[in-house]
Design a protein around this motif. Sequence first.
Motif, PDB file in Angstrom:
ATOM      1  N   HIS A  85      -6.386   3.165  25.583  1.00  0.00           N
ATOM      2  CA  HIS A  85      -6.407   3.370  27.023  1.00  0.00           C
ATOM      3  C   HIS A  85      -7.678   2.812  27.661  1.00  0.00           C
ATOM      4  CE1 HIS A  85      -6.233   5.676  30.846  1.00  0.00           C
ATOM      5  NE2 HIS A  85      -4.939   5.758  30.618  1.00  0.00           N
ATOM      6  N   GLY A  86      -8.790   2.949  26.997  1.00  0.00           N
ATOM      7  CA  GLY A  86     -10.058   2.474  27.537  1.00  0.00           C
ATOM      8  C   GLY A  86     -10.199   0.968  27.553  1.00  0.00           C
ATOM      9  N   LYS A  87      -9.248   0.247  26.942  1.00  0.00           N
ATOM     10  CA  LYS A  87      -9.325  -1.215  26.842  1.00  0.00           C
ATOM     11  C   LYS A  87      -8.300  -1.911  27.732  1.00  0.00           C
ATOM     12  CE  LYS A  87     -12.206  -0.848  23.265  1.00  0.00           C
ATOM     13  NZ  LYS A  87     -13.557  -1.425  23.173  1.00  0.00           N
ATOM     14  N   MET A  88      -7.718  -1.190  28.683  1.00  0.00           N
ATOM     15  CA  MET A  88      -6.587  -1.766  29.408  1.00  0.00           C
ATOM     16  C   MET A  88      -6.972  -2.879  30.376  1.00  0.00           C
ATOM     17  SD  MET A  88      -5.351   0.979  32.273  1.00  0.00           S
ATOM     18  CE  MET A  88      -5.011   2.326  31.143  1.00  0.00           C
ATOM     19  N   ILE A  89      -8.267  -3.063  30.687  1.00  0.00           N
ATOM     20  CA  ILE A  89      -8.653  -4.170  31.550  1.00  0.00           C
ATOM     21  C   ILE A  89      -8.093  -5.480  31.010  1.00  0.00           C
ATOM     22  CG2 ILE A  89     -10.636  -5.634  32.168  1.00  0.00           C
ATOM     23  CD1 ILE A  89     -10.420  -3.402  34.079  1.00  0.00           C
ATOM     24  N   TYR A  90      -8.146  -5.675  29.677  1.00  0.00           N
ATOM     25  CA  TYR A  90      -7.565  -6.889  29.099  1.00  0.00           C
ATOM     26  C   TYR A  90      -6.267  -6.621  28.337  1.00  0.00           C
ATOM     27  CZ  TYR A  90      -6.913 -11.255  26.629  1.00  0.00           C
ATOM     28  OH  TYR A  90      -6.364 -12.420  26.145  1.00  0.00           O
ATOM     29  N   GLY A  91      -6.047  -5.393  27.919  1.00  0.00           N
ATOM     30  CA  GLY A  91      -4.898  -5.098  27.071  1.00  0.00           C
ATOM     31  C   GLY A  91      -3.563  -5.498  27.655  1.00  0.00           C
ATOM     32  N   TRP A  92      -3.342  -5.198  28.941  1.00  0.00           N
ATOM     33  CA  TRP A  92      -2.053  -5.538  29.555  1.00  0.00           C
ATOM     34  C   TRP A  92      -1.833  -7.036  29.611  1.00  0.00           C
ATOM     35  CZ3 TRP A  92       0.881  -1.521  29.569  1.00  0.00           C
ATOM     36  CH2 TRP A  92       0.366  -0.241  29.838  1.00  0.00           C
ATOM     37  N   LEU A  93      -2.835  -7.782  30.033  1.00  0.00           N
ATOM     38  CA  LEU A  93      -2.686  -9.229  30.115  1.00  0.00           C
ATOM     39  C   LEU A  93      -2.592  -9.864  28.741  1.00  0.00           C
ATOM     40  CD1 LEU A  93      -5.043 -10.133  33.103  1.00  0.00           C
ATOM     41  CD2 LEU A  93      -2.567  -9.881  33.078  1.00  0.00           C
ATOM     42  N   LEU A  94      -3.190  -9.234  27.738  1.00  0.00           N
ATOM     43  CA  LEU A  94      -3.052  -9.722  26.365  1.00  0.00           C
ATOM     44  C   LEU A  94      -1.600  -9.648  25.917  1.00  0.00           C
ATOM     45  CD1 LEU A  94      -4.213 -10.628  23.626  1.00  0.00           C
ATOM     46  CD2 LEU A  94      -4.628  -8.208  23.112  1.00  0.00           C
ATOM     47  N   ALA A  95      -0.910  -8.568  26.274  1.00  0.00           N
ATOM     48  CA  ALA A  95       0.504  -8.438  25.911  1.00  0.00           C
ATOM     49  C   ALA A  95       1.305  -9.617  26.460  1.00  0.00           C
ATOM     50  CB  ALA A  95       1.064  -7.119  26.444  1.00  0.00           C
ATOM     51  N   GLN A  96       1.030 -10.011  27.689  1.00  0.00           N
ATOM     52  CA  GLN A  96       1.724 -11.157  28.280  1.00  0.00           C
ATOM     53  C   GLN A  96       1.295 -12.464  27.631  1.00  0.00           C
ATOM     54  OE1 GLN A  96       0.814 -10.576  32.493  1.00  0.00           O
ATOM     55  NE2 GLN A  96       2.938  -9.939  32.831  1.00  0.00           N
ATOM     56  N   ARG A  97       0.039 -12.579  27.287  1.00  0.00           N
ATOM     57  CA  ARG A  97      -0.437 -13.816  26.653  1.00  0.00           C
ATOM     58  C   ARG A  97       0.242 -14.036  25.310  1.00  0.00           C
ATOM     59  NH1 ARG A  97      -6.722 -15.378  24.964  1.00  0.00           N
ATOM     60  NH2 ARG A  97      -6.158 -16.880  23.329  1.00  0.00           N
ATOM     61  N   LEU A  98       0.447 -12.979  24.551  1.00  0.00           N
ATOM     62  CA  LEU A  98       1.036 -13.118  23.224  1.00  0.00           C
ATOM     63  C   LEU A  98       2.549 -13.318  23.262  1.00  0.00           C
ATOM     64  CD1 LEU A  98      -0.997 -10.428  21.248  1.00  0.00           C
ATOM     65  CD2 LEU A  98      -1.348 -12.902  21.306  1.00  0.00           C
ATOM     66  N   SER A  99       3.179 -12.914  24.360  1.00  0.00           N
ATOM     67  CA  SER A  99       4.629 -13.087  24.504  1.00  0.00           C
ATOM     68  C   SER A  99       4.933 -13.625  25.903  1.00  0.00           C
ATOM     69  CB  SER A  99       5.346 -11.753  24.272  1.00  0.00           C
ATOM     70  OG  SER A  99       5.124 -11.272  22.973  1.00  0.00           O
ATOM     71  N   PRO A 100       4.542 -14.874  26.180  1.00  0.00           N
ATOM     72  CA  PRO A 100       4.629 -15.401  27.544  1.00  0.00           C
ATOM     73  C   PRO A 100       6.051 -15.555  28.069  1.00  0.00           C
ATOM     74  CG  PRO A 100       4.051 -17.143  25.995  1.00  0.00           C
ATOM     75  CD  PRO A 100       3.963 -15.851  25.238  1.00  0.00           C
ATOM     76  N   ASP A 101       7.021 -15.636  27.181  1.00  0.00           N
ATOM     77  CA  ASP A 101       8.401 -15.854  27.614  1.00  0.00           C
ATOM     78  C   ASP A 101       9.225 -14.567  27.627  1.00  0.00           C
ATOM     79  OD1 ASP A 101       7.893 -18.607  27.828  1.00  0.00           O
ATOM     80  OD2 ASP A 101       8.315 -18.908  25.700  1.00  0.00           O
ATOM     81  N   LYS A 102       8.560 -13.431  27.437  1.00  0.00           N
ATOM     82  CA  LYS A 102       9.271 -12.158  27.380  1.00  0.00           C
ATOM     83  C   LYS A 102       8.821 -11.259  28.530  1.00  0.00           C
ATOM     84  CE  LYS A 102      11.060 -10.740  23.811  1.00  0.00           C
ATOM     85  NZ  LYS A 102      12.441 -10.613  23.307  1.00  0.00           N
ATOM     86  N   THR A 103       9.748 -10.409  28.985  1.00  0.00           N
ATOM     87  CA  THR A 103       9.380  -9.379  29.947  1.00  0.00           C
ATOM     88  C   THR A 103       8.794  -8.191  29.195  1.00  0.00           C
ATOM     89  OG1 THR A 103      11.124 -10.019  31.490  1.00  0.00           O
ATOM     90  CG2 THR A 103      10.232  -7.796  31.714  1.00  0.00           C
ATOM     91  N   ILE A 104       7.638  -7.723  29.634  1.00  0.00           N
ATOM     92  CA  ILE A 104       6.984  -6.596  28.986  1.00  0.00           C
ATOM     93  C   ILE A 104       7.296  -5.329  29.770  1.00  0.00           C
ATOM     94  CG2 ILE A 104       4.819  -5.709  28.056  1.00  0.00           C
ATOM     95  CD1 ILE A 104       5.537  -8.478  26.996  1.00  0.00           C
ATOM     96  N   HIS A 105       7.728  -4.294  29.068  1.00  0.00           N
ATOM     97  CA  HIS A 105       8.046  -3.012  29.684  1.00  0.00           C
ATOM     98  C   HIS A 105       6.877  -2.056  29.444  1.00  0.00           C
ATOM     99  CE1 HIS A 105      12.171  -4.548  29.987  1.00  0.00           C
ATOM    100  NE2 HIS A 105      11.995  -4.975  28.749  1.00  0.00           N
ATOM    101  N   ALA A 106       6.158  -1.722  30.506  1.00  0.00           N
ATOM    102  CA  ALA A 106       4.930  -0.929  30.387  1.00  0.00           C
ATOM    103  C   ALA A 106       5.214   0.554  30.594  1.00  0.00           C
ATOM    104  CB  ALA A 106       3.906  -1.409  31.408  1.00  0.00           C
ATOM    105  N   ILE A 107       4.675   1.381  29.697  1.00  0.00           N
ATOM    106  CA  ILE A 107       4.753   2.830  29.848  1.00  0.00           C
ATOM    107  C   ILE A 107       3.582   3.281  30.718  1.00  0.00           C
ATOM    108  CG2 ILE A 107       4.878   5.053  28.665  1.00  0.00           C
ATOM    109  CD1 ILE A 107       7.135   3.164  27.930  1.00  0.00           C
ATOM    110  N   VAL A 108       3.884   3.889  31.858  1.00  0.00           N
ATOM    111  CA  VAL A 108       2.848   4.307  32.802  1.00  0.00           C
ATOM    112  C   VAL A 108       3.118   5.749  33.209  1.00  0.00           C
ATOM    113  CG1 VAL A 108       1.708   3.839  35.005  1.00  0.00           C
ATOM    114  CG2 VAL A 108       2.640   1.942  33.660  1.00  0.00           C
TER     115      VAL A 108
END
Length: 205
Positions: free
Chosen positions: A47-70
């Motif tokens: 949780h404390g790393k989310m400044i980059y964590g969310w965008l990292l998920a997109q970077r690693l799977s650029p062609d996929k839709t990411i479903h975020a738990i919020v």
Amino acid sequence: MSLLPPLSGLILPGALKLLVSTLRITVTNPQKETCGQTGKRIFAFWHGKMIYGWLLAQRLSPDKTIHAIVSLSKDGEILSRTLEKLGFTLIRGSSSKGSSEVKTAMLTELANNGIIAITPDGPRGPRQTFKYGTLRLASAEGIPIIFATIRYSKRIQLKSWDRFEIPFPFSRVDVTIHNIEVPEFRNQEELRAFEHQLSKDLADD
């Protein structure tokens, strides 16, 4: 009605992208696999790393839709507006509120080979500790967890429960990807032992 959530949806996505664009990022994966491969998975970071964590998920799977738990909290509302602007779809809820609905939504997206992004110690901690629900679901459904440890060379660390970190512009970011195959658990004791060891292994301080 507060203007903060609507304004955050307008301001934060651009500010976040601008900050991340300045970072010097290195991603390594000792197991020589990537989150970009096809198939369902849970992508996780603290949780404390989310400044980059969310965008990292997109970077690693650029062609996929990411479903975020919020979460359904006020902070979760601000985060949800930001993530929507960044192209995520949302699953709202947490281990304490709406947990059954969250599980159902996760299983639906995973059945379609979707990617779920989650902070397994959120929304209220304990810090850098996996919640049992995430591990139990991954075990029961045979779903791999792709976990990213994220370390900033220069950062501000807040005094919040998660010690939230904001990297300085132009700082170095070292990311290590861990591919976790969650075993079947015969009882609660095995689940707790696995959670304890996994949280210990992935803690970054």
